[in-house]
Design a protein around this motif. Structure first.
Motif, short mmCIF file in Angstrom:
data_model
loop_
_atom_site.label_atom_id
_atom_site.label_comp_id
_atom_site.label_asym_id
_atom_site.label_seq_id
_atom_site.Cartn_x
_atom_site.Cartn_y
_atom_site.Cartn_z
N VAL A 1 -61.17 14.68 -30.30
CA VAL A 1 -59.70 14.74 -30.29
C VAL A 1 -59.18 14.47 -28.88
N TRP A 2 -59.84 15.04 -27.89
CA TRP A 2 -59.40 14.84 -26.50
C TRP A 2 -59.47 13.37 -26.10
N VAL A 3 -60.54 12.70 -26.45
CA VAL A 3 -60.67 11.29 -26.06
C VAL A 3 -59.65 10.43 -26.80
N HIS A 4 -59.42 10.74 -28.06
CA HIS A 4 -58.39 10.00 -28.80
C HIS A 4 -57.00 10.25 -28.21
N ARG A 5 -56.77 11.46 -27.73
CA ARG A 5 -55.47 11.72 -27.10
C ARG A 5 -55.34 10.95 -25.80
N LEU A 6 -56.43 10.82 -25.05
CA LEU A 6 -56.39 9.99 -23.84
C LEU A 6 -56.03 8.56 -24.19
N GLN B 1 -63.62 8.10 -39.72
CA GLN B 1 -63.78 6.66 -39.91
C GLN B 1 -64.59 6.04 -38.77
N SER B 2 -64.40 6.55 -37.57
CA SER B 2 -65.16 6.05 -36.43
C SER B 2 -66.63 6.41 -36.54
N GLU B 3 -66.92 7.60 -37.04
CA GLU B 3 -68.31 8.01 -37.24
C GLU B 3 -68.98 7.16 -38.32
N LEU C 1 -69.97 8.68 -28.21
CA LEU C 1 -69.87 9.52 -27.01
C LEU C 1 -69.77 10.99 -27.35
N THR C 2 -68.98 11.33 -28.37
CA THR C 2 -68.70 12.74 -28.65
C THR C 2 -69.49 13.29 -29.84
N GLY C 3 -70.05 12.42 -30.70
CA GLY C 3 -70.84 12.88 -31.84
C GLY C 3 -70.01 13.72 -32.80
N ASP C 4 -70.54 14.87 -33.20
CA ASP C 4 -69.84 15.76 -34.13
C ASP C 4 -68.97 16.78 -33.41
N ASN C 5 -68.80 16.64 -32.11
CA ASN C 5 -67.95 17.56 -31.36
C ASN C 5 -66.49 17.18 -31.59
#
Length: 572
Positions: A228-233, A165-167, A219-223
């Motif tokens: 997931v890491w940034v959303h967990r932060l 959804q963010s993409e 920031l993360t594109g398709d990575n």
């Protein structure tokens, strides 16, 4: 005419009684859920040794869960970092063993949390003779969170919906109009990780969350792993706000901060679902509680309890208080721009503010106007600045497609519909849900109104009234996910201390945390049974080895029915 006037008086009296204007003694209301807690000494040497073992027990369980998540966690379909690896990849090839490891770790964490409760609240019907300190609980909580914060997502795939959804928003497409398939394409790497049921549905989240998510996508594109890491932060930031606000609110309510943090922050539902599951409910709750603390600080100052502010002509608020009031209202409104439910917190603080201004109808209207303007301006700014508009208003019911066994109106509708099938009357479940869900919504609205009146009349603390209202909303919601229980448990942890609340809250938290299965694989019945038996045997052996070194049974010096002491209050 006399008969009509008499009937009118009876209806008026009934309405006032129903709304709480004319009520019986406090011990016959939900105010009975609260009892001020007392200050007690810290742990002795023996109890500190037991605390160290409990801390290690929970950390071991969290590590086992994190390792098992490499095989049965909600790993991405593409870009799985352990796929094909000889050592780490073994967990994905041994589903039954990984599931048993996860179950055993889950039981260890839940057991450690329950044992920690002996040093936080004592027994469910008593009080501790010795209580662990805030720093001891903070270190324990951090130790249990770290393994789950670095593990793959567990118990939910929602984070992949967040990424998709963010993409969509990052590409300039309206996520409130297009689902992942229409917005990104069915072959997109992000779409393929979204559960099938949500691939064609628009985003049900507020504009603030998708605005932040759009920045994460840029920031993360398709990575996927980085996303997931940034959303967990972001989820961890929400948990940090909960840890900051909850003890401050609990002291205002006369509750020990450690007691509130044990139930509201160290809760397995928080560890497993907000941290492990990477849910945006953490950010919603954190912003809501932080905003509530700032607003109550403006209304009551640092002096704690609302019953101190009685009288017809209270002192006027100064500039600093208005600054806190506006800042808190903005934070609560921002929390509702993640998930709309939290906006009701503004109503409860608004009633407390109206009571501060005298408690009459004019004060209520003045408070509603002030906070309404702040909330409206904040929402307009977020919707305009993010470029997402107000499409989220029309997608709030997207999740209603799920039939949740934890939702009372949904369960009633399903059971009744199934009964119709058994009687040969046909399946009318959908029609019944269209009846039970609106009725449940009306009941929840009435309870919320009742709690607002109780706050305005000074019968309930706004924190407690908010928690009771959210509890009604959660139980009567069309869809209830396990982590939704935290909407009520977290604020109530700062106010409700009686067994009639704590026993169900602890039981629901433990049982629901134990029943939810990982989402990383499809398990056969024999695999679930085998894994459960293995976990049960391992825990039985663990109990046999630790029955004399851990406080499995109530013991002298851990808790008592009651004792004298100073009640918790804000004194600064």
């Amino acid at each position: 005419m006399a008969v009509l006037e008499g009937a009118t008086r009876k209806i008026s009296a009934f309405g006032r009684r129903a709304l709480g204007f004319d009520v019986p003694a406090p011990d016959h209301t939900v105010a009975a859920l609260h009892r001020d807690e007392t200050e007690v000494p810290g742990l002795d040497k023996r109890e500190r040794a037991q605390l160290d073992r409990i801390r290690l027990m929970g950390a071991t369980g969290a590590v086992l869960m994190a390792i098992a998540a490499l095989g049965i966690g909600a790993q991405p379909v593409h870009q799985n970092p352990v796929s094909g690896m000889r050592v780490l990849g073994i967990f994905a090839r041994a589903h039954t063993g990984s599931l048993a490891m996860c179950m055993f770790g889950t039981v260890l964490v839940i057991g450690a949390w329950l044992l920690l409760g002996r040093f936080a609240i004592g027994g469910l019907a008593g009080s501790p003779v010795h209580r662990l300190t805030r720093s001891q609980l903070d270190r324990t909580l951090l130790l249990w969170i770290i393994p789950l914060s670095v593990a793959p997502p567990m118990f939910s795939n929602d984070v992949y919906s967040y990424l998709a959804q963010s993409e969509i928003a990052a590409r300039g497409i309206d996520p409130y109009e297009e689902g992942p398939v229409a917005g990104l394409g069915i072959d997109n790497v992000l779409t393929n990780n979204v559960p099938t049921i949500w691939r064609d549905t628009p985003a049900p989240y507020g504009p603030l969350f998708l605005w932040i998510g759009r920045g994460i996508a840029e920031l993360t594109g398709d990575n996927i792993i980085a996303g997931v890491w940034v959303h967990r932060l972001l989820a961890l930031a929400g948990v940090a706000l909960i840890v900051w606000a909850l003890p401050r609110l609990s002291v205002r309510c006369g509750v020990a901060p450690v007691s509130a943090l044990w139930l509201g922050a160290a809760n397995p539902l928080v560890l497993f679902h907000l941290v492990g599951g990477v849910h945006n409910d953490a950010l919603m709750l954190g912003l809501m509680l932080a905003g509530m603390e700032l607003m109550l600080r403006a209304i009551y100052g640092d002096g704690g309890k609302p019953d101190r502010l009685t009288g017809a002509n209270p002192m006027p608020l100064d500039a600093a208080a208005y600054g806190l009031l506006i800042g808190g209202a903005v934070l609560i409104t921002l929390s509702s721009s993640v998930k709309l439910t939290s906006i009701i917190a503004l109503g409860f603080v608004g009633m407390a503010l109206a009571r501060r201004w005298g408690g009459d109808l004019r004060a209520v209207l003045k408070s509603a106007l002030l906070l309404g303007v702040i909330a409206g301006a904040t929402t307009l700014f977020v919707s305009w600045a993010s470029g997402l508009g107000f499409g989220w208003v029309f997608t709030l019911s997207v999740a209603n497609a799920v039939r949740s066994w934890m939702s009372l109106p949904t369960v009633i509708g399903i059971i009744t519909g199934f009964g119709g099938v058994l009687l040969g009357l046909g399946d009318h479940t959908t029609a019944l849900l269209s009846i039970t869900r609106p009725i449940a919504a009306a009941v929840a609205a009435f309870i919320t109104l009742r709690m607002l009146v109780a706050t305005g009349t000074g019968r309930l603390h706004p924190v407690g009234a908010l928690g009771v209202s959210l509890g009604a909303i959660v139980l009567l919601f069309p869809v209830v996910q396990p982590w939704y229980l935290l909407w009520a448990i977290v604020p109530l942890a700062a106010w409700a201390t009686q067994p009639v609340f704590r026993i169900p809250a602890v039981a629901f938290s433990a049982v629901v945390s134990l029943l939810v299965m990982p989402r990383g694989a499809e398990f056969q019945v024999f695999q679930i049974i085998g894994a459960a038996l293995a976990a049960a045997i391992c825990f039985a052996l663990f109990y046999a080895l630790t029955r004399h070194t851990l406080p499995w049974r109530a013991q002298a010096g851990v808790s008592a029915g009651s004792h004298e002491g100073s009640a918790y209050r804000v004194t600064s």
